[in-house]
Design a protein around this motif. Structure first.
Motif, PDB file in Angstrom:
ATOM      1  N   LEU A 232      -7.057  13.693   0.857  1.00  0.00           N
ATOM      2  CA  LEU A 232      -8.140  13.400  -0.082  1.00  0.00           C
ATOM      3  C   LEU A 232      -7.583  13.032  -1.458  1.00  0.00           C
ATOM      4  O   LEU A 232      -8.078  12.117  -2.120  1.00  0.00           O
ATOM      5  CB  LEU A 232      -9.074  14.608  -0.201  1.00  0.00           C
ATOM      6  CG  LEU A 232     -10.131  14.777   0.890  1.00  0.00           C
ATOM      7  CD1 LEU A 232     -10.839  16.115   0.723  1.00  0.00           C
ATOM      8  CD2 LEU A 232     -11.140  13.626   0.839  1.00  0.00           C
ATOM      9  N   PHE A 233      -6.560  13.754  -1.877  1.00  0.00           N
ATOM     10  CA  PHE A 233      -5.933  13.449  -3.159  1.00  0.00           C
ATOM     11  C   PHE A 233      -5.296  12.059  -3.140  1.00  0.00           C
ATOM     12  O   PHE A 233      -5.433  11.288  -4.096  1.00  0.00           O
ATOM     13  CB  PHE A 233      -4.877  14.507  -3.490  1.00  0.00           C
ATOM     14  CG  PHE A 233      -4.098  14.210  -4.740  1.00  0.00           C
ATOM     15  CD1 PHE A 233      -4.687  14.352  -5.990  1.00  0.00           C
ATOM     16  CD2 PHE A 233      -2.777  13.781  -4.672  1.00  0.00           C
ATOM     17  CE1 PHE A 233      -3.970  14.080  -7.154  1.00  0.00           C
ATOM     18  CE2 PHE A 233      -2.062  13.503  -5.821  1.00  0.00           C
ATOM     19  CZ  PHE A 233      -2.658  13.654  -7.064  1.00  0.00           C
ATOM     20  N   SER A 234      -4.615  11.723  -2.033  1.00  0.00           N
ATOM     21  CA  SER A 234      -3.968  10.412  -1.945  1.00  0.00           C
ATOM     22  C   SER A 234      -4.992   9.288  -1.938  1.00  0.00           C
ATOM     23  O   SER A 234      -4.793   8.244  -2.566  1.00  0.00           O
ATOM     24  CB  SER A 234      -3.092  10.331  -0.689  1.00  0.00           C
ATOM     25  OG  SER A 234      -3.873  10.248   0.482  1.00  0.00           O
ATOM     26  N   VAL A 235      -6.106   9.494  -1.227  1.00  0.00           N
ATOM     27  CA  VAL A 235      -7.167   8.483  -1.216  1.00  0.00           C
ATOM     28  C   VAL A 235      -7.834   8.410  -2.583  1.00  0.00           C
ATOM     29  O   VAL A 235      -8.205   7.337  -3.064  1.00  0.00           O
ATOM     30  CB  VAL A 235      -8.208   8.800  -0.128  1.00  0.00           C
ATOM     31  CG1 VAL A 235      -9.368   7.804  -0.164  1.00  0.00           C
ATOM     32  CG2 VAL A 235      -7.557   8.774   1.253  1.00  0.00           C
ATOM     33  N   GLY A 236      -7.963   9.593  -3.236  1.00  0.00           N
ATOM     34  CA  GLY A 236      -8.580   9.616  -4.557  1.00  0.00           C
ATOM     35  C   GLY A 236      -7.819   8.787  -5.573  1.00  0.00           C
ATOM     36  O   GLY A 236      -8.416   8.216  -6.497  1.00  0.00           O
TER      37      GLY A 236
ATOM     38  N   ALA B  28       2.824   5.948  -4.561  1.00  0.00           N
ATOM     39  CA  ALA B  28       2.577   7.390  -4.509  1.00  0.00           C
ATOM     40  C   ALA B  28       1.541   7.723  -3.447  1.00  0.00           C
ATOM     41  O   ALA B  28       1.666   8.725  -2.728  1.00  0.00           O
ATOM     42  CB  ALA B  28       2.107   7.877  -5.880  1.00  0.00           C
ATOM     43  N   HIS B  29       0.527   6.881  -3.334  1.00  0.00           N
ATOM     44  CA  HIS B  29      -0.499   7.085  -2.304  1.00  0.00           C
ATOM     45  C   HIS B  29       0.113   7.094  -0.916  1.00  0.00           C
ATOM     46  O   HIS B  29      -0.197   7.962  -0.093  1.00  0.00           O
ATOM     47  CB  HIS B  29      -1.550   5.981  -2.398  1.00  0.00           C
ATOM     48  CG  HIS B  29      -2.350   5.814  -1.144  1.00  0.00           C
ATOM     49  ND1 HIS B  29      -3.306   6.714  -0.739  1.00  0.00           N
ATOM     50  CD2 HIS B  29      -2.324   4.840  -0.188  1.00  0.00           C
ATOM     51  CE1 HIS B  29      -3.840   6.317   0.398  1.00  0.00           C
ATOM     52  NE2 HIS B  29      -3.256   5.189   0.758  1.00  0.00           N
ATOM     53  N   GLN B  30       0.997   6.155  -0.633  1.00  0.00           N
ATOM     54  CA  GLN B  30       1.612   6.072   0.688  1.00  0.00           C
ATOM     55  C   GLN B  30       2.457   7.308   1.003  1.00  0.00           C
ATOM     56  O   GLN B  30       2.398   7.842   2.118  1.00  0.00           O
ATOM     57  CB  GLN B  30       2.492   4.824   0.772  1.00  0.00           C
ATOM     58  CG  GLN B  30       1.717   3.524   0.824  1.00  0.00           C
ATOM     59  CD  GLN B  30       2.662   2.350   0.954  1.00  0.00           C
ATOM     60  OE1 GLN B  30       3.339   1.990   0.000  1.00  0.00           O
ATOM     61  NE2 GLN B  30       2.726   1.769   2.139  1.00  0.00           N
ATOM     62  N   ILE B  31       3.239   7.762   0.025  1.00  0.00           N
ATOM     63  CA  ILE B  31       4.110   8.917   0.251  1.00  0.00           C
ATOM     64  C   ILE B  31       3.294  10.184   0.461  1.00  0.00           C
ATOM     65  O   ILE B  31       3.536  10.964   1.394  1.00  0.00           O
ATOM     66  CB  ILE B  31       5.082   9.082  -0.930  1.00  0.00           C
ATOM     67  CG1 ILE B  31       6.047   7.893  -0.981  1.00  0.00           C
ATOM     68  CG2 ILE B  31       5.851  10.395  -0.820  1.00  0.00           C
ATOM     69  CD1 ILE B  31       6.982   7.912  -2.169  1.00  0.00           C
ATOM     70  N   ILE B  32       2.297  10.393  -0.402  1.00  0.00           N
ATOM     71  CA  ILE B  32       1.454  11.588  -0.271  1.00  0.00           C
ATOM     72  C   ILE B  32       0.668  11.553   1.032  1.00  0.00           C
ATOM     73  O   ILE B  32       0.550  12.564   1.743  1.00  0.00           O
ATOM     74  CB  ILE B  32       0.497  11.695  -1.478  1.00  0.00           C
ATOM     75  CG1 ILE B  32       1.304  11.884  -2.769  1.00  0.00           C
ATOM     76  CG2 ILE B  32      -0.487  12.852  -1.302  1.00  0.00           C
ATOM     77  CD1 ILE B  32       0.462  11.794  -4.028  1.00  0.00           C
TER      78      ILE B  32
ATOM     79  N   PHE C 213       1.083  14.549   4.124  1.00  0.00           N
ATOM     80  CA  PHE C 213       0.007  15.399   4.615  1.00  0.00           C
ATOM     81  C   PHE C 213      -0.539  14.955   5.965  1.00  0.00           C
ATOM     82  O   PHE C 213      -1.056  15.777   6.719  1.00  0.00           O
ATOM     83  CB  PHE C 213      -1.107  15.473   3.568  1.00  0.00           C
ATOM     84  CG  PHE C 213      -0.723  16.260   2.355  1.00  0.00           C
ATOM     85  CD1 PHE C 213      -0.788  17.642   2.362  1.00  0.00           C
ATOM     86  CD2 PHE C 213      -0.252  15.631   1.212  1.00  0.00           C
ATOM     87  CE1 PHE C 213      -0.413  18.383   1.262  1.00  0.00           C
ATOM     88  CE2 PHE C 213       0.117  16.363   0.096  1.00  0.00           C
ATOM     89  CZ  PHE C 213       0.046  17.741   0.122  1.00  0.00           C
ATOM     90  N   LEU C 214      -0.404  13.672   6.297  1.00  0.00           N
ATOM     91  CA  LEU C 214      -0.774  13.239   7.641  1.00  0.00           C
ATOM     92  C   LEU C 214       0.170  13.838   8.675  1.00  0.00           C
ATOM     93  O   LEU C 214      -0.249  14.159   9.795  1.00  0.00           O
ATOM     94  CB  LEU C 214      -0.747  11.712   7.730  1.00  0.00           C
ATOM     95  CG  LEU C 214      -1.119  11.108   9.102  1.00  0.00           C
ATOM     96  CD1 LEU C 214      -2.566  11.435   9.452  1.00  0.00           C
ATOM     97  CD2 LEU C 214      -0.900   9.604   9.105  1.00  0.00           C
TER      98      LEU C 214
ATOM     99  N   SER D 266      -8.296   4.631   5.137  1.00  0.00           N
ATOM    100  CA  SER D 266      -7.900   6.007   4.849  1.00  0.00           C
ATOM    101  C   SER D 266      -9.096   6.950   4.878  1.00  0.00           C
ATOM    102  O   SER D 266      -8.963   8.118   5.267  1.00  0.00           O
ATOM    103  CB  SER D 266      -7.212   6.085   3.492  1.00  0.00           C
ATOM    104  OG  SER D 266      -8.042   5.524   2.479  1.00  0.00           O
ATOM    105  N   SER D 267     -10.268   6.461   4.497  1.00  0.00           N
ATOM    106  CA  SER D 267     -11.458   7.310   4.479  1.00  0.00           C
ATOM    107  C   SER D 267     -11.873   7.719   5.890  1.00  0.00           C
ATOM    108  O   SER D 267     -12.381   8.827   6.099  1.00  0.00           O
ATOM    109  CB  SER D 267     -12.614   6.580   3.790  1.00  0.00           C
ATOM    110  OG  SER D 267     -12.293   6.307   2.445  1.00  0.00           O
ATOM    111  N   ILE D 268     -11.668   6.852   6.889  1.00  0.00           N
ATOM    112  CA  ILE D 268     -11.968   7.208   8.276  1.00  0.00           C
ATOM    113  C   ILE D 268     -11.105   8.387   8.709  1.00  0.00           C
ATOM    114  O   ILE D 268     -11.579   9.324   9.367  1.00  0.00           O
ATOM    115  CB  ILE D 268     -11.739   5.997   9.201  1.00  0.00           C
ATOM    116  CG1 ILE D 268     -12.806   4.935   8.941  1.00  0.00           C
ATOM    117  CG2 ILE D 268     -11.776   6.420  10.668  1.00  0.00           C
ATOM    118  CD1 ILE D 268     -12.599   3.657   9.717  1.00  0.00           C
ATOM    119  N   THR D 269      -9.823   8.366   8.331  1.00  0.00           N
ATOM    120  CA  THR D 269      -8.935   9.478   8.647  1.00  0.00           C
ATOM    121  C   THR D 269      -9.427  10.766   8.007  1.00  0.00           C
ATOM    122  O   THR D 269      -9.416  11.833   8.638  1.00  0.00           O
ATOM    123  CB  THR D 269      -7.499   9.171   8.167  1.00  0.00           C
ATOM    124  OG1 THR D 269      -7.081   7.916   8.707  1.00  0.00           O
ATOM    125  CG2 THR D 269      -6.536  10.255   8.608  1.00  0.00           C
TER     126      THR D 269
END
Length: 362
Positions: A255-259, A274-278, A282-283, A338-341
């Motif tokens: 959620l933080f990465s999508v945010g 940063a989004h990709q790494i985070i 967590f995935l 990402s939101s579907i995940t």
């Protein structure tokens, strides 16, 4: 430099590629999950893997004789050959995972689940590394990797076929509906999470950041590198935390990465990095033990079919849904993927929290 969010909308070529990539493997994956599971239950692990290796070998030889661009122009024969690959691809590492779980200690299944993913991602990286090294290689040269690996694997399975195969008595049991549905959602997270990265994000990177070869991105992507390095540690983390805590932590992190993608009006490349790494970190908390979790949920049926088919079905449905929604272009594609995940993980968390089908998790 900053990247306008309007550039997140896929261009016509990218949308067409995703559409074709969605239609070809969707039914093939489901059919592969059904028939390969039935074949494995009837003929055993070794014979099934020999069939898969032989099919890969023949399909790779066939695909080498057809131009890659014809695939995008609707070549029926080439689509058929790609469908064969999709039919066997997931089963080629799910069926071995089930076989390993049958003959290892319960405490070791998280570790072996992570190993299966490590091998799968490593194989993908090696295949793409071949293209990076031989940048002028034609599509026929790409198929050399499939031909060589399937031939070597076939030789290995022929060699070990003389060894006694460990067997278990099959005692079918009724599996609770919530356990089956949860297994379906777990498989969906795998499909949506990886499809989001491999098709949606990689297509965006190739389109917006102008990489000449999209396949090279699989080698250098911070997502794939991070995910690969996190598999083994993540398996130990979830073993200690348990499914409920691990999924909750994973959900918060994603959620933080999508945010990050929603917060910044102009997306800086470093923010996207940063989004990709985070997202990968967590995935991995759910992806790494996913096979072990599915096995725990469905092992009462004690066959290859149930886990193999449920995984194929969930993976195909939500991978297809991720690609289909991304091609509609009514919202930026990475946001939707990402939101579907996130939605799938939320559903899994709620089911486990209120129903807890992991009666023998510890």
């Amino acid at each position: 430099p900053s990247i306008s969010k309007s550039l997140f909308i896929l261009n016509n070529e990218g949308a067409k590629l995703l559409e074709v990539s969605n239609k070809v493997p969707f039914l093939s994956r489901i059919l592969g999950g059904y028939f390969l599971g039935k074949i494995a239950d009837r003929y055993g692990f070794i014979k099934t893997m020999k069939i898969i290796c032989l099919a890969y070998f023949l399909a790779s030889i066939l695909i080498a004789f057809f131009d890659k661009l014809d695939f995008l122009q609707g070549s029926i024969l080439l689509c058929f050959v790609h469908s064969i690959h999709s039919f066997f691809r997931l089963g080629s590492f799910i069926i071995p995972a089930i076989y390993i779980f049958r003959h290892c200690k319960i405490s070791e299944i998280y570790k072996y689940s992570a190993f299966v993913w490590v091998v799968a991602i490593a194989g993908l990286a090696i295949t793409n590394l071949y293209v990076v090294i031989f940048i002028n290689a034609q599509h026929i040269d790409w198929c050399v990797v499939y031909i060589a690996t399937s031939a070597i694997s076939l030789f290995i399975y022929n060699y070990i076929a003389t060894l006694p195969e460990l067997r278990e008595d099959k005692v079918p049991k009724t599996i609770p509906c919530q356990a089956t549905f949860l297994a379906f959602l777990f498989a969906g997270i795998c499909g949506a999470g990886l499809t989001y990265q491999f098709y949606v994000v990689e297509t965006y990177i190739n389109d917006v950041l102008i990489l000449e070869t999209a396949g090279q991105y699989v080698i250098y992507s911070p997502f794939w590198i991070t995910l690969f390095l996190m598999f083994i540690p993540a398996s130990q983390i979830i073993k200690n935390l348990g499914a409920i805590n691990a999924i909750f932590i994973s959900l918060i992190g994603i959620l933080f990465s999508v945010g990050l993608l929603y917060i910044f009006p102009l997306l800086n490349y470093h923010v996207f990095l940063a989004h990709q790494i985070i997202f990968a970190i967590f995935l991995s908390l759910l992806l790494s033990p996913s096979f072990a979790l599915l096995y725990q949920l469905l092992k009462g049926y004690n066959s290859y079919f149930c886990m193999n088919f449920i995984f194929h079905l969930g993976f195909a449905c939500f991978a297809g849904l991720t690609i289909y929604i991304s091609t509609l272009n009514f919202l930026p594609a990475p946001f939707l993927g990402s939101s579907i995940t996130v939605l799938l993980m939320s559903a899994c968390f709620l089911i486990i929290y209120y129903r807890n089908p992991f009666a023998v998790e510890k």
